[in-house]
Write an enzyme that holds these catalytic residues in place. Structure first.
Site, PDB file in Angstrom:
ATOM      1  N   TYR A  33       0.836  -1.196   0.000  1.00  0.00           N
ATOM      2  CA  TYR A  33       0.000   0.000   0.000  1.00  0.00           C
ATOM      3  C   TYR A  33       0.868   1.241   0.000  1.00  0.00           C
ATOM      4  O   TYR A  33       2.087   1.169   0.226  1.00  0.00           O
ATOM      5  CB  TYR A  33      -0.953  -0.004   1.202  1.00  0.00           C
ATOM      6  CG  TYR A  33      -0.296   0.316   2.526  1.00  0.00           C
ATOM      7  CD1 TYR A  33       0.537  -0.609   3.155  1.00  0.00           C
ATOM      8  CD2 TYR A  33      -0.486   1.547   3.151  1.00  0.00           C
ATOM      9  CE1 TYR A  33       1.145  -0.316   4.364  1.00  0.00           C
ATOM     10  CE2 TYR A  33       0.117   1.845   4.358  1.00  0.00           C
ATOM     11  CZ  TYR A  33       0.932   0.916   4.962  1.00  0.00           C
ATOM     12  OH  TYR A  33       1.535   1.218   6.152  1.00  0.00           O
ATOM     13  N   LYS A 147       6.610  -1.964   1.979  1.00  0.00           N
ATOM     14  CA  LYS A 147       5.410  -1.350   2.573  1.00  0.00           C
ATOM     15  C   LYS A 147       4.241  -2.318   2.399  1.00  0.00           C
ATOM     16  O   LYS A 147       3.344  -2.121   1.578  1.00  0.00           O
ATOM     17  CB  LYS A 147       5.132   0.024   1.957  1.00  0.00           C
ATOM     18  CG  LYS A 147       4.193   0.852   2.837  1.00  0.00           C
ATOM     19  CD  LYS A 147       4.242   2.312   2.455  1.00  0.00           C
ATOM     20  CE  LYS A 147       3.162   3.146   3.104  1.00  0.00           C
ATOM     21  NZ  LYS A 147       3.245   3.269   4.559  1.00  0.00           N
ATOM     22  N   GLU A 180      12.121   2.265  14.381  1.00  0.00           N
ATOM     23  CA  GLU A 180      11.202   3.321  13.930  1.00  0.00           C
ATOM     24  C   GLU A 180       9.923   3.226  14.751  1.00  0.00           C
ATOM     25  O   GLU A 180       9.802   2.365  15.629  1.00  0.00           O
ATOM     26  CB  GLU A 180      10.897   3.161  12.434  1.00  0.00           C
ATOM     27  CG  GLU A 180      10.222   1.843  12.106  1.00  0.00           C
ATOM     28  CD  GLU A 180       9.966   1.620  10.617  1.00  0.00           C
ATOM     29  OE1 GLU A 180       9.870   2.598   9.866  1.00  0.00           O
ATOM     30  OE2 GLU A 180       9.832   0.444  10.232  1.00  0.00           O
ATOM     31  N   LEU A 205      11.057   1.096   7.300  1.00  0.00           N
ATOM     32  CA  LEU A 205      10.490   1.534   6.024  1.00  0.00           C
ATOM     33  C   LEU A 205      11.212   2.826   5.613  1.00  0.00           C
ATOM     34  O   LEU A 205      11.384   3.725   6.440  1.00  0.00           O
ATOM     35  CB  LEU A 205       8.996   1.814   6.185  1.00  0.00           C
ATOM     36  CG  LEU A 205       8.323   2.259   4.877  1.00  0.00           C
ATOM     37  CD1 LEU A 205       8.164   1.084   3.929  1.00  0.00           C
ATOM     38  CD2 LEU A 205       6.972   2.900   5.144  1.00  0.00           C
TER      39      LEU A 205
HETATM   40  C1  LIG Z   1       6.447   1.586   9.696  1.00  0.00           C
HETATM   41  C2  LIG Z   1       6.458   2.941   9.066  1.00  0.00           C
HETATM   42  N1  LIG Z   1       7.591   3.670   9.123  1.00  0.00           N
HETATM   43  C3  LIG Z   1       7.654   4.897   8.579  1.00  0.00           C
HETATM   44  C4  LIG Z   1       6.563   5.462   7.961  1.00  0.00           C
HETATM   45  C5  LIG Z   1       6.678   6.836   7.351  1.00  0.00           C
HETATM   46  O1  LIG Z   1       6.687   6.740   5.956  1.00  0.00           O
HETATM   47  P1  LIG Z   1       6.178   7.945   5.035  1.00  0.00           P
HETATM   48  O2  LIG Z   1       6.969   9.146   5.440  1.00  0.00           O
HETATM   49  O3  LIG Z   1       6.470   7.502   3.658  1.00  0.00           O
HETATM   50  O4  LIG Z   1       4.718   8.109   5.323  1.00  0.00           O
HETATM   51  C6  LIG Z   1       5.374   4.741   7.876  1.00  0.00           C
HETATM   52  C7  LIG Z   1       4.209   5.308   7.196  1.00  0.00           C
HETATM   53  O5  LIG Z   1       3.150   4.746   7.167  1.00  0.00           O
HETATM   54  C8  LIG Z   1       5.318   3.444   8.439  1.00  0.00           C
HETATM   55  O6  LIG Z   1       4.199   2.708   8.380  1.00  0.00           O
END
Ligand SMILES: Cc1ncc(COP(=O)(O)O)c(C=O)c1O
Length: 288
Positions: A33, A147, A180, A205
């Site tokens: 997603y 993701k 994270e 991620l």
């Molecule tokens: C596990 C995780 N880390 C980091 C992020 C941040 O990613 P982004 O800045 O692309 O939204 C997300 C966003 O949903 C996430 O699910």
């Protein structure tokens, strides 16, 4: 106004949007997603999000269900039909519906779902409140760089935060380093004055907000160092914050029982949020 969803080639009322019970996303979390922010009617970092989507699909041996240009038309049309000027787009691709069997089915069409919803932008950097995070062991798999819709450990981590009166959980690897948040990337302003965030690897991620903020920070003369940092270092940091598409940048003022800095959102966090907001609003460069 009733919401409209895009489901496999059709725009349908949100309440009536359905996928099959043997969709592999439902049975195996076999899908990926993206969440893309919409600011002032434009996608923020649309292309980098679609790059990451393509990468996630490739890692799972799945093809894009349509070329990028028609996909962007679907995203724009879903925004339009839902009158989303400020908000977000959710896009999900699963391997499709097939008789339940672990191995990949052959010749099955991937399922594509797109929804959009309105959201208000965060308060201005001078008014943003600080958030509390807790820490907990990272119990996820070793491909957090994909993701994937397989988010159960993230769901449990977020719920643990809520039940502790916190906003987010920062997850911790076996070496005591923060990986994270449940849906955010983690950052600190270290004691030496460097902004620090964990380097990209399979344990996190690669956030698009993270990627853009690193670039904006460098452009503004703020040093960003990509290295792992421990829970102890985070608790002793001058500032801390998290980033994501839905949060943009949210200052962290407490980690477990440790108050960060003077307990108020720090100057560097607010400055970086200001830079990011100006970018997202298209004031400093085109970002879609
Ligand atoms: C596990 C995780 N880390 C980091 C992020 C941040 O990613 P982004 O800045 O692309 O939204 C997300 C966003 O949903 C996430 O699910």
């Amino acid at each position: 106004m009733s919401r409209i969803a895009y489901v496999n080639g059709r725009y349908v009322p949100h309440m009536e949007a359905r996928v099959h019970i043997e969709d592999r996303g439902y049975q195996f979390a076999d899908g990926v997603y993206e969440v893309i922010a919409v600011v002032g009617g434009r996608l923020v970092d649309g292309e980098p999000h679609l790059d990451r989507l393509e990468r996630s699909l490739t890692e799972l041996d799945m093809a894009m269900p349509m070329a990028r240009r028609p996909l962007r038309v679907v995203l724009a049309e879903t925004m339009r039909r839902n009158s989303v000027h400020d908000g977000m787009i959710y896009l999900q691709i699963t391997r499709g519906a097939a008789r339940r069997d672990h191995a990949f089915p052959r010749g099955v069409r991937p399922a594509l779902v797109v929804t959009a919803r309105r959201a208000t932008m965060p308060p201005d950097p001078d008014a943003i409140p600080g958030a509390k995070v807790i820490t907990a062991p990272d119990i996820r798999w070793r491909r957090c760089d994909i993701k994937s819709v397989s988010l159960l450990p993230n769901v449990l981590a977020k719920q643990q935060a809520i039940e502790s009166g916190a906003y987010e959980t920062w997850m911790v690897d076996d070496d005591g380093h923060i990986t994270e948040g449940s849906s955010t990337n983690a950052w600190i302003l270290a004691r030496d004055g460097c902004v620090v965030t964990r380097p990209l690897d399979n344990a996190i991620l690669g956030g698009i907000t993270r990627q853009t903020l690193i670039r904006l920070a460098h452009g503004a003369g703020v040093d960003v160092v990509e290295r792992a940092f421990s829970v102890d270092e985070a608790k002793a940091a001058r500032e801390a914050f998290m980033t994501s598409t839905t949060n943009l940048l949210r200052p962290v003022t407490q980690i477990d029982d440790a108050v960060i800095g003077n307990g108020e959102p720090g100057e560097t966090s607010r400055r970086l949020l200001g830079l990011y907001l100006a970018y997202a609003r298209g004031e400093t460069e085109s970002c879609d």
